[in-house]
Design an enzyme around this catalytic site. Structure first.
Site, PDB file in Angstrom:
ATOM      1  CB  THR A  97     -33.191  11.783 -76.036  1.00  0.00           C
ATOM      2  OG1 THR A  97     -33.794  12.759 -75.136  1.00  0.00           O
ATOM      3  CG2 THR A  97     -31.901  11.030 -75.264  1.00  0.00           C
ATOM      4  CE  LYS A 172     -32.650  13.536 -71.673  1.00  0.00           C
ATOM      5  NZ  LYS A 172     -33.844  13.258 -72.494  1.00  0.00           N
ATOM      6  CE  LYS A 240     -34.367   7.125 -77.055  1.00  0.00           C
ATOM      7  NZ  LYS A 240     -35.115   8.130 -77.661  1.00  0.00           N
TER       8      LYS A 240
END
Lengths: 295, 295
Positions: A97, A172, A240
């Protein structure tokens, strides 16, 4: 068709995904920053490569799932990186990701060698990785998707081609933005209910049946009520991801106030020492704002 | 046992709930601020009462579902209100979504006449009211709940006794706090996805299967994608509910930053003229922050 593949990044997710590819009969060429993590795969026949470049030189389809955007950049664009080993037969798939804009940059670098690229971040956690039930969100050219599908089918269940390179990461990010909202809503509802003196088990089971129903309420609220803050998904990783989403929104000139607030709250969670706990630990930081001790 | 009941508040929700009680064979005594809204019930045999007090004097079990906290206060505590007509045989049930603290005040006022009280807000909207599938969140003493259950069973499906008076409202507030989070998350994800150029139908169907899954994504995102902003649940009502939740949190000394932010965003939605639209119209206000025109 050759049953060969490359795999770079043998963390909690990668080790299970690579292992499934071996189970499915693929001859695997692997690289990882820390070599020892490859040992169990090497014992099962995987070939160790000293650099990402070497992986690319040995096989045409290479999967990567590493940590931060800087790690992705290093593996692809660094010295002895994948781009250096790429040929016109190569297809690289980044399952980390990471930043959609970085994936476009990598696609461009690879195109100078006529190599192809897909971004394919996943959701479903280490359990999904072990069981091959990951959701895989794929961004790539139309002709690449069918070539990759047999590999993806070994690793996941819901495999969707969402558009060109970057679409996987953007999807995502959308996923993480929704989760930011549900985490905030569920956590504040728990803090509210506790302070109001409600029986929280009854409260959660009642509201989860209607318009407040969500995965977070079904799966994470019960863990909070058991005092279980072990990571399904770790706070550090969520920060993150939210940081990437905020940076991408910045780049698009887009204001997302709720995402920004939730990210700030999770920074407080981390500051309070909970970076390695599961995302459900947000309740603790929220109640600490008002001096509660219910969680 | 007598099949009699009182019903006060014949808005979109109340008219359907009262109608179901008539269907179930209850002899109904009704009052509403605007008499004309009672006409269809009167034609079906309901008895019109000139004041809430008169309803209380004619029947022992009385349900109320009105608008704002000030309306609840008027119906119970005002001149010719329910308290004035209450006796030791009376049980009153407020199904309005309103302040938990107000319900406790009403309980206390009624106790001076030895009358009993329950708060029982609902979720499930006008569709649930028509079909008798409402979720009913009940706060009352333990001995009252079984007496009320036959009535509730006519109006709803998931009927939960959550604790003493106020518990129903507190649970409804927790419900709305979760929804505030999911609405913010889903709306920001849609705005993000649109700006990123994603196919939003694919995006929604992909992320709704995993950890981002929620009722809002399943039910309201598709409406947004069809450009359908008709109210399932109206912005004005959601602001009312969130305001109650914020005020209760204030009273408990509790900081709920995400709820507060979402309420502010909905105030912007209302300021932009969307108070009578469905809550999914939040995407419009959010994209207007950054000058988009996707929704």
């Amino acid at each position: 068709m050759e049953k060969k593949a490359g795999f770079i990044g043998l963390g909690v997710m990668g080790i299970s995904m690579a292992s499934r590819l071996i189970d499915a009969g693929y001859d695997l060429f692997v690289y990882n920053r820390t070599k020892s993590k490859a040992n169990t795969l090497i014992e099962r026949g995987a070939h160790w490569c000293g650099t990402p470049r070497e992986v690319a030189e040995n096989t045409h389809v290479v999967f990567t799932i590493v940590g931060f955007p800087s790690d992705v950049e290093e593996v692809y664009l660094g010295d002895n990186g994948l781009v250096e080993g790429a040929s016109e037969k190569s297809i690289f798939v980044d399952m980390t990701t990471t930043k959609p804009s970085l994936e476009k940059k990598i696609e461009k670098a690879l195109s100078s060698r006529k190599a192809r690229f897909a971004d394919a971040p996943v959701s479903g956690g280490d359990k999904g990785a072990r069981e091959g039930t990951l959701s895989i969100m794929v961004g790539c050219d139309d002709d690449i998707f069918p070539v990759l599908l047999p590999y993806f089918s070994v690793m996941g269940k819901n495999i969707t081609h969402l558009g060109p390179v970057g679409s996987g990461q953007h999807t995502k990010m959308a996923n993480q933005i929704v989760i930011a909202g549900t985490m905030a809503g569920v956590s504040e509802a728990l803090v509210y209910g506790a302070r109001a003196g409600l029986d929280l088990v009854k409260m959660v089971s009642t509201i989860s049946k209607g318009a407040a129903g969500c995965w977070t309420l079904d799966n994470l609220a019960p863990r909070v009520l058991r005092g279980d803050y072990a990571p399904g998904f770790m706070v550090d990783h969520f920060i993150k991801d939210m940081t990437i989403a905020v940076e991408e929104a910045d780049a698009m000139g887009l204001s997302l106030p709720s995402l920004a607030l939730t990210r700030e709250l999770y920074k407080a969670v981390k500051a309070q020492g909970h970076g390695k706990d599961g995302t459900q630990v947000l309740v603790k930081a929220l109640e600490s704002l008002s001096g509660g001790e219910d969680f």
